[in-house]
Write a protein that holds these residues in place. Structure first.
Motif, PDB file in Angstrom:
ATOM      1  N   GLU A   1       1.059  -1.248   0.020  1.00 25.65           N
ATOM      2  CA  GLU A   1       0.123   0.083   0.049  1.00 25.65           C
ATOM      3  C   GLU A   1       0.735   1.214  -0.120  1.00 25.65           C
ATOM      4  O   GLU A   1       0.527   2.410  -0.999  1.00 25.65           O
ATOM      5  CB  GLU A   1      -1.085   0.111   1.135  1.00 25.65           C
ATOM      6  CG  GLU A   1      -1.783   1.312   1.368  1.00 25.65           C
ATOM      7  CD  GLU A   1      -2.816   1.162   2.555  1.00 25.65           C
ATOM      8  OE1 GLU A   1      -3.265   2.146   2.908  1.00 25.65           O
ATOM      9  OE2 GLU A   1      -2.897  -0.128   3.046  1.00 25.65           O
ATOM     10  N   GLN A   2       1.791   1.277   0.959  1.00 31.87           N
ATOM     11  CA  GLN A   2       2.660   2.276   0.923  1.00 31.87           C
ATOM     12  C   GLN A   2       3.537   2.750  -0.561  1.00 31.87           C
ATOM     13  O   GLN A   2       3.580   3.716  -0.821  1.00 31.87           O
ATOM     14  CB  GLN A   2       3.647   2.239   1.987  1.00 31.87           C
ATOM     15  CG  GLN A   2       3.197   2.456   3.603  1.00 31.87           C
ATOM     16  CD  GLN A   2       4.283   1.755   4.693  1.00 31.87           C
ATOM     17  OE1 GLN A   2       5.436   1.823   4.334  1.00 31.87           O
ATOM     18  NE2 GLN A   2       3.609   1.498   5.493  1.00 31.87           N
ATOM     19  N   ASP A   3       3.964   1.732  -0.991  1.00 28.73           N
ATOM     20  CA  ASP A   3       4.642   1.650  -2.305  1.00 28.73           C
ATOM     21  C   ASP A   3       3.678   2.284  -3.679  1.00 28.73           C
ATOM     22  O   ASP A   3       4.263   3.016  -4.178  1.00 28.73           O
ATOM     23  CB  ASP A   3       5.583   0.430  -2.724  1.00 28.73           C
ATOM     24  CG  ASP A   3       6.751   0.145  -1.818  1.00 28.73           C
ATOM     25  OD1 ASP A   3       7.199   0.967  -1.237  1.00 28.73           O
ATOM     26  OD2 ASP A   3       7.361  -0.887  -1.879  1.00 28.73           O
ATOM     27  N   ILE A   4       2.551   1.764  -3.314  1.00 30.65           N
ATOM     28  CA  ILE A   4       1.691   2.140  -4.609  1.00 30.65           C
ATOM     29  C   ILE A   4       1.171   3.503  -4.319  1.00 30.65           C
ATOM     30  O   ILE A   4       1.212   4.266  -5.542  1.00 30.65           O
ATOM     31  CB  ILE A   4       0.380   1.017  -4.726  1.00 30.65           C
ATOM     32  CG1 ILE A   4       0.731  -0.284  -4.920  1.00 30.65           C
ATOM     33  CG2 ILE A   4      -0.592   1.916  -5.578  1.00 30.65           C
ATOM     34  CD1 ILE A   4       1.444  -0.278  -6.185  1.00 30.65           C
ATOM     35  N   VAL A   5       0.774   3.878  -3.107  1.00 33.22           N
ATOM     36  CA  VAL A   5       0.628   5.236  -2.901  1.00 33.22           C
ATOM     37  C   VAL A   5       1.390   6.189  -3.224  1.00 33.22           C
ATOM     38  O   VAL A   5       1.357   7.423  -3.803  1.00 33.22           O
ATOM     39  CB  VAL A   5       0.038   5.390  -1.487  1.00 33.22           C
ATOM     40  CG1 VAL A   5      -0.132   6.819  -1.282  1.00 33.22           C
ATOM     41  CG2 VAL A   5      -1.360   4.884  -1.380  1.00 33.22           C
ATOM     42  N   ARG A   6       2.631   6.001  -2.558  1.00 31.59           N
ATOM     43  CA  ARG A   6       3.963   6.622  -3.304  1.00 31.59           C
ATOM     44  C   ARG A   6       4.550   6.860  -4.590  1.00 31.59           C
ATOM     45  O   ARG A   6       4.464   7.942  -5.169  1.00 31.59           O
ATOM     46  CB  ARG A   6       5.149   6.285  -2.533  1.00 31.59           C
ATOM     47  CG  ARG A   6       6.417   7.272  -2.815  1.00 31.59           C
ATOM     48  CD  ARG A   6       7.657   6.671  -1.877  1.00 31.59           C
ATOM     49  NE  ARG A   6       8.643   7.657  -2.362  1.00 31.59           N
ATOM     50  CZ  ARG A   6       9.709   7.097  -2.821  1.00 31.59           C
ATOM     51  NH1 ARG A   6      10.008   5.745  -2.604  1.00 31.59           N
ATOM     52  NH2 ARG A   6      10.873   7.719  -3.278  1.00 31.59           N
ATOM     53  N   GLY A   7       4.097   5.792  -5.367  1.00 30.03           N
ATOM     54  CA  GLY A   7       4.056   5.890  -6.886  1.00 30.03           C
ATOM     55  C   GLY A   7       3.062   6.693  -7.631  1.00 30.03           C
ATOM     56  O   GLY A   7       3.440   7.451  -8.369  1.00 30.03           O
ATOM     57  N   LEU A   8       1.726   6.591  -6.743  1.00 30.48           N
ATOM     58  CA  LEU A   8       0.679   7.516  -7.463  1.00 30.48           C
ATOM     59  C   LEU A   8       1.212   8.999  -6.873  1.00 30.48           C
ATOM     60  O   LEU A   8       0.833  10.089  -7.912  1.00 30.48           O
ATOM     61  CB  LEU A   8      -0.721   7.031  -6.797  1.00 30.48           C
ATOM     62  CG  LEU A   8      -1.241   5.874  -7.331  1.00 30.48           C
ATOM     63  CD1 LEU A   8      -2.223   5.429  -6.435  1.00 30.48           C
ATOM     64  CD2 LEU A   8      -1.717   6.062  -8.629  1.00 30.48           C
ATOM     65  N   ASP A   9       1.593   9.320  -6.112  1.00 33.48           N
ATOM     66  CA  ASP A   9       1.940  10.486  -5.501  1.00 33.48           C
ATOM     67  C   ASP A   9       2.992  11.061  -6.353  1.00 33.48           C
ATOM     68  O   ASP A   9       3.107  12.321  -6.888  1.00 33.48           O
ATOM     69  CB  ASP A   9       2.691  10.705  -4.237  1.00 33.48           C
ATOM     70  CG  ASP A   9       1.515  10.365  -3.039  1.00 33.48           C
ATOM     71  OD1 ASP A   9       0.121  10.636  -3.425  1.00 33.48           O
ATOM     72  OD2 ASP A   9       1.942  10.003  -2.044  1.00 33.48           O
ATOM     73  N   TYR A  10       3.982  10.154  -6.976  1.00 29.95           N
ATOM     74  CA  TYR A  10       5.157  10.664  -7.828  1.00 29.95           C
ATOM     75  C   TYR A  10       4.688  10.870  -9.064  1.00 29.95           C
ATOM     76  O   TYR A  10       4.984  11.961  -9.491  1.00 29.95           O
ATOM     77  CB  TYR A  10       6.069   9.427  -7.902  1.00 29.95           C
ATOM     78  CG  TYR A  10       7.141   9.447  -8.784  1.00 29.95           C
ATOM     79  CD1 TYR A  10       8.473  10.534  -8.251  1.00 29.95           C
ATOM     80  CD2 TYR A  10       7.389   9.215  -9.946  1.00 29.95           C
ATOM     81  CE1 TYR A  10       9.458  10.638  -9.285  1.00 29.95           C
ATOM     82  CE2 TYR A  10       8.431   9.160 -10.839  1.00 29.95           C
ATOM     83  CZ  TYR A  10       9.279  10.139 -10.233  1.00 29.95           C
ATOM     84  OH  TYR A  10      10.436  10.391 -11.358  1.00 29.95           O
ATOM     85  N   VAL A  11       3.824  10.204  -9.579  1.00 28.38           N
ATOM     86  CA  VAL A  11       3.356  10.398 -11.211  1.00 28.38           C
ATOM     87  C   VAL A  11       2.332  11.596 -11.141  1.00 28.38           C
ATOM     88  O   VAL A  11       2.175  12.280 -12.258  1.00 28.38           O
ATOM     89  CB  VAL A  11       2.770   9.145 -11.742  1.00 28.38           C
ATOM     90  CG1 VAL A  11       3.629   7.995 -11.845  1.00 28.38           C
ATOM     91  CG2 VAL A  11       1.446   8.779 -10.983  1.00 28.38           C
ATOM     92  N   ALA A  12       1.666  11.875  -9.858  1.00 29.39           N
ATOM     93  CA  ALA A  12       0.707  13.251  -9.617  1.00 29.39           C
ATOM     94  C   ALA A  12       1.525  14.429  -9.894  1.00 29.39           C
ATOM     95  O   ALA A  12       1.191  15.350 -10.426  1.00 29.39           O
ATOM     96  CB  ALA A  12       0.102  12.994  -8.668  1.00 29.39           C
ATOM     97  N   GLN A  13       3.027  14.426  -9.668  1.00 31.99           N
ATOM     98  CA  GLN A  13       3.757  15.483  -9.377  1.00 31.99           C
ATOM     99  C   GLN A  13       4.855  15.688 -10.569  1.00 31.99           C
ATOM    100  O   GLN A  13       5.408  16.762 -10.783  1.00 31.99           O
ATOM    101  CB  GLN A  13       4.542  15.402  -7.993  1.00 31.99           C
ATOM    102  CG  GLN A  13       3.529  15.577  -6.917  1.00 31.99           C
ATOM    103  CD  GLN A  13       4.484  15.023  -5.641  1.00 31.99           C
ATOM    104  OE1 GLN A  13       5.567  15.246  -5.593  1.00 31.99           O
ATOM    105  NE2 GLN A  13       3.763  14.816  -4.495  1.00 31.99           N
ATOM    106  N   HIS A  14       4.965  14.609 -11.328  1.00 25.48           N
ATOM    107  CA  HIS A  14       5.844  14.349 -12.457  1.00 25.48           C
ATOM    108  C   HIS A  14       5.142  14.044 -13.747  1.00 25.48           C
ATOM    109  O   HIS A  14       4.348  13.254 -13.585  1.00 25.48           O
ATOM    110  CB  HIS A  14       6.773  13.610 -12.296  1.00 25.48           C
ATOM    111  CG  HIS A  14       7.707  14.067 -10.964  1.00 25.48           C
ATOM    112  ND1 HIS A  14       7.313  13.717  -9.776  1.00 25.48           N
ATOM    113  CD2 HIS A  14       8.697  14.806 -10.745  1.00 25.48           C
ATOM    114  CE1 HIS A  14       8.098  14.083  -8.644  1.00 25.48           C
ATOM    115  NE2 HIS A  14       9.303  14.733  -9.474  1.00 25.48           N
TER     116      HIS A  14
END
Length: 361
Positions: free
Chosen positions: A126-139
């Motif tokens: 869960e932490q990795d997927i959410v962090r990945g979603l946060d990453y692509v939301a910003q880049h």
């Protein structure tokens, strides 16, 4: 939960590498191979519903399996089941899901996932997927999830890491390699530059559609026709059927990710296994004596090692002197073959289909 975050579950395949248990009429995603009381599709849905709004979970399957999906996921909103009119691999399916999600939310980010995986350490997942979603939301980048390889597997895809771009676990993608020969898999493992490609893919929807539109291929026409048609309120299915018919049969990696430089990879921390082959299933299931996996209470093995045995209830098998074999009976088919010879299994499926009949595959 972030209402801009969506999940697309790919659940339309036949799963022929797990034949004869996985059949055209009832493929692997609808089977409880792990003995957990849920099918692979149900487990995947529940895993993501922990941290993504269920209204934002879309299941992409084949029209042949509409009833199976509805039976197994009765809580899935009707509009969240998208049914492929024909099999064209993953690019047109993900493109269609992207268009549908963009219609609902222009700011959406999505994680695209196969339905045939076993995930352990779910909190880290869960932490990795959410962090990945946060990453692509910003880049304006697309992101694949990679796992550090533990052996020179030849049935997985690999991602080569380039320069580190964030923290110590997000890198530019240097290259993709799909199911390498053994000698290359060993080199990849030793180099420590390569990760297993989990098939989990994360992107802002607009970024993915933009990447597809930059490709000089039939996907551009599909997207343009689909977006224009949907905006005009046209009937969706004739449009989808026409778009799928125009698209070649190509995977997301080959059709899009390998052809653009806008892709990064995250070194994920969760436990991951692909459940696509008997060899892979053997790896994740508990072992009995001599390393055998016995999914049949009335199977008796003598001088057998590292085999996997699966039988219907009420059947008895007596097996002697086999190492590294699959012994599986399902319905009207019994298969006995080497566990790690996937090319042979594909040949068996094709031969049975051509010489005996569709009802056996």
């Amino acid at each position: 939960m972030n209402t801009n975050y969506y999940c697309v579950i790919l659940a339309g395949g036949i799963g022929s590498r797990l034949w004869p248990s996985s059949r055209q009429q009832h493929p692997k995603q609808f089977i409880d191979f792990l003995g957990c009381g849920e099918s692979l599709l149900q487990s995947t849905y529940r895993r993501f519903a922990r941290f993504i709004d269920p209204d934002n979970i879309v299941v992409m399957s084949h029209q042949q399996y509409a009833d199976l999906v509805r039976q197994q996921l009765p809580e899935l909103p009707a509009d969240n089941l998208l049914l492929e009119p024909m099999r064209r691999n993953t690019v047109p399916s993900v493109a269609w899901a992207s268009i549908e999600i963009k219609r609902r939310n222009a700011d959406a980010c999505m994680v695209v996932t196969p339905s045939d995986q076993m995930i352990s350490r779910t909190e880290l997942f869960e932490q990795d997927i959410v962090r990945g979603l946060d990453y692509v939301a910003q880049h304006e980048r697309m992101l694949v999830m990679g796992i550090g390889p533990t052996r020179p597997a030849t049935n997985y895809g690999y991602v080569q890491m380039g320069d580190c771009v964030q923290g110590d676990d997000i890198f530019r993608v240097q290259s993709f390699t799909e199911k390498p020969e053994r000698q290359f898999a060993e080199m990849f493992l030793e180099s420590k530059e390569f990760l297993w490609n989990t098939g989990l893919f994360v992107s802002k929807v607009s970024t993915f559609i933009g990447s597809v539109e930059r490709m000089a291929n039939p996907f551009v026409e599909m997207l343009e026709d689909a977006e224009n048609g949907l905006q005009k309120g046209d009937d969706v299915m004739p449009l989808v059927e026409d778009s799928f018919a125009k698209c070649p049969n190509v995977s997301l990696e080959q059709g899009i990710l390998e052809k653009t430089d806008g892709v990064d990879v995250m070194l994920a921390r969760f436990g991951w296994s692909d459940i696509g082959t008997w060899d892979a299933l053997y790896d994740v299931l508990p072992k009995a004596q001599q390393g055998n996996v016995v999914m049949a209470p009335q199977a008796m093995l003598y001088d057998c090692k590292d085999c996997i045995v699966k039988l219907p209830a009420g059947k008895v098998a007596v097996v002697q002197g086999l190492d590294d074999y699959v012994i599986v009976e399902e319905g009207n088919v019994l298969v006995i073959c080497k566990k790690d010879d996937q090319s042979a299994l594909r040949k068996f499926v094709n031969d049975v289909q051509m010489n005996v009949g569709e009802e056996f595959v």
